[in-house]
Design a protein around this motif. Structure first.
Motif, short mmCIF file in Angstrom:
data_model
loop_
_atom_site.label_atom_id
_atom_site.label_comp_id
_atom_site.label_asym_id
_atom_site.label_seq_id
_atom_site.Cartn_x
_atom_site.Cartn_y
_atom_site.Cartn_z
N GLY A 294 0.82 -1.21 0.00
CA GLY A 294 0.00 0.00 0.00
C GLY A 294 0.85 1.26 0.00
N LEU A 295 1.97 1.24 -0.71
CA LEU A 295 2.89 2.38 -0.73
C LEU A 295 2.66 3.25 -1.95
CD1 LEU A 295 6.19 0.53 0.25
CD2 LEU A 295 4.68 1.84 1.74
N SER A 296 3.17 4.45 -1.87
CA SER A 296 3.13 5.40 -2.97
C SER A 296 4.53 6.01 -3.11
CB SER A 296 2.12 6.51 -2.65
OG SER A 296 2.31 7.60 -3.52
N TYR A 297 4.91 6.31 -4.34
CA TYR A 297 6.21 6.95 -4.53
C TYR A 297 6.26 8.34 -3.90
CZ TYR A 297 7.80 3.07 -7.30
OH TYR A 297 8.18 1.82 -7.69
N ASP A 298 5.11 8.88 -3.54
CA ASP A 298 5.07 10.15 -2.82
C ASP A 298 5.70 10.02 -1.43
OD1 ASP A 298 3.75 11.31 -4.95
OD2 ASP A 298 1.77 11.07 -4.05
N ASN A 299 5.88 8.77 -0.95
CA ASN A 299 6.47 8.53 0.36
C ASN A 299 8.00 8.50 0.34
OD1 ASN A 299 3.78 6.39 0.57
ND2 ASN A 299 4.00 8.05 2.05
N PHE A 300 8.60 8.78 -0.82
CA PHE A 300 10.05 8.64 -0.96
C PHE A 300 10.64 9.82 -1.71
CE2 PHE A 300 8.10 4.56 -0.61
CZ PHE A 300 8.89 3.90 0.32
N ILE A 301 11.87 10.15 -1.38
CA ILE A 301 12.62 11.16 -2.12
C ILE A 301 13.62 10.36 -2.95
CG2 ILE A 301 14.11 13.17 -2.01
CD1 ILE A 301 13.02 13.57 0.87
N TYR A 302 13.41 10.33 -4.26
CA TYR A 302 14.24 9.49 -5.11
C TYR A 302 14.57 10.23 -6.39
CZ TYR A 302 9.91 8.67 -7.67
OH TYR A 302 8.76 8.83 -8.38
N GLU A 303 15.49 9.66 -7.14
CA GLU A 303 15.83 10.21 -8.44
C GLU A 303 15.80 9.07 -9.45
OE1 GLU A 303 19.73 11.84 -7.86
OE2 GLU A 303 20.56 9.94 -7.20
N GLU A 304 15.56 9.42 -10.68
CA GLU A 304 15.60 8.44 -11.77
C GLU A 304 17.04 8.41 -12.29
OE1 GLU A 304 13.23 6.45 -12.98
OE2 GLU A 304 11.47 7.26 -11.95
#
Length: 164
Positions: A148-158
């Motif tokens: 139930g996760l969302s990428y909004d929960n992480f600070i990431y880079e491509e």
């Protein structure tokens, strides 16, 4: 490929490492320094929105490696715990996340990520692998859906995927 980018979301702003160092007294750099062996893992953990490391110690070969953190988001804790679970990570039986009650500060519930070993020669390859595991599972869409996760929960880079 997504990779946690080692910046910290303080709620009021997102800071990179050089900016964090100037923010004395807040976050995982505390008084402006920390054990070099802990920096990469603390930075990675802080890239999970809702996790804020507060203290760390590499153990100096006579105590266990410890990262103390606050959790403001259950999804971030769910991701962290699932990545280091012994069923999904080869070193999972050598690490644990536990909760504790603090007798200082306004937030009494804290968490501790801790190794079972005190030997840095054993711990540091595990820390490096843990960071790689976080980044691996950051790219695992089925796991995200299941947890139930969302990428909004992480600070990431491509980044470009490197193949050996």
């Amino acid at each position: 490929m997504k990779r946690l980018n080692n910046t910290v979301d303080y709620g009021d702003e997102v800071l990179g490492n050089s900016e964090i160092l100037s923010r004395i007294g807040k976050g995982h750099y505390g008084n402006g320094w920390m054990d070099a062996e802990c920096v990469d893992l603390c930075d990675t953990l802080n890239s999970m929105k809702g996790i804020e490391t507060t203290e760390s110690c590499c153990g100096h070969n006579d105590r266990t490696y410890k990262i103390f953190f606050k959790c403001h988001s259950i999804p971030a804790l769910r991701f962290l715990q699932s990545c280091i679970d012994g069923r999904y990570w080869k070193y999972g039986h050598l690490w644990s996340v536990t909760s504790y009650i603090s007798d200082t500060g306004p937030e009494q519930l804290g968490f501790l990520l801790e190794s079972k070993s005190a030997k840095l020669a054993e711990i540091m390859p595990q820390v490096e692998d843990m960071i790689q595991t976080f980044n691996h599972y950051l790219n695992h869409e089925n796991r995200f859906e299941f947890l139930g996760l969302s990428y909004d929960n992480f600070i990431y880079e491509e980044v470009e995927e490197v193949t050996a």
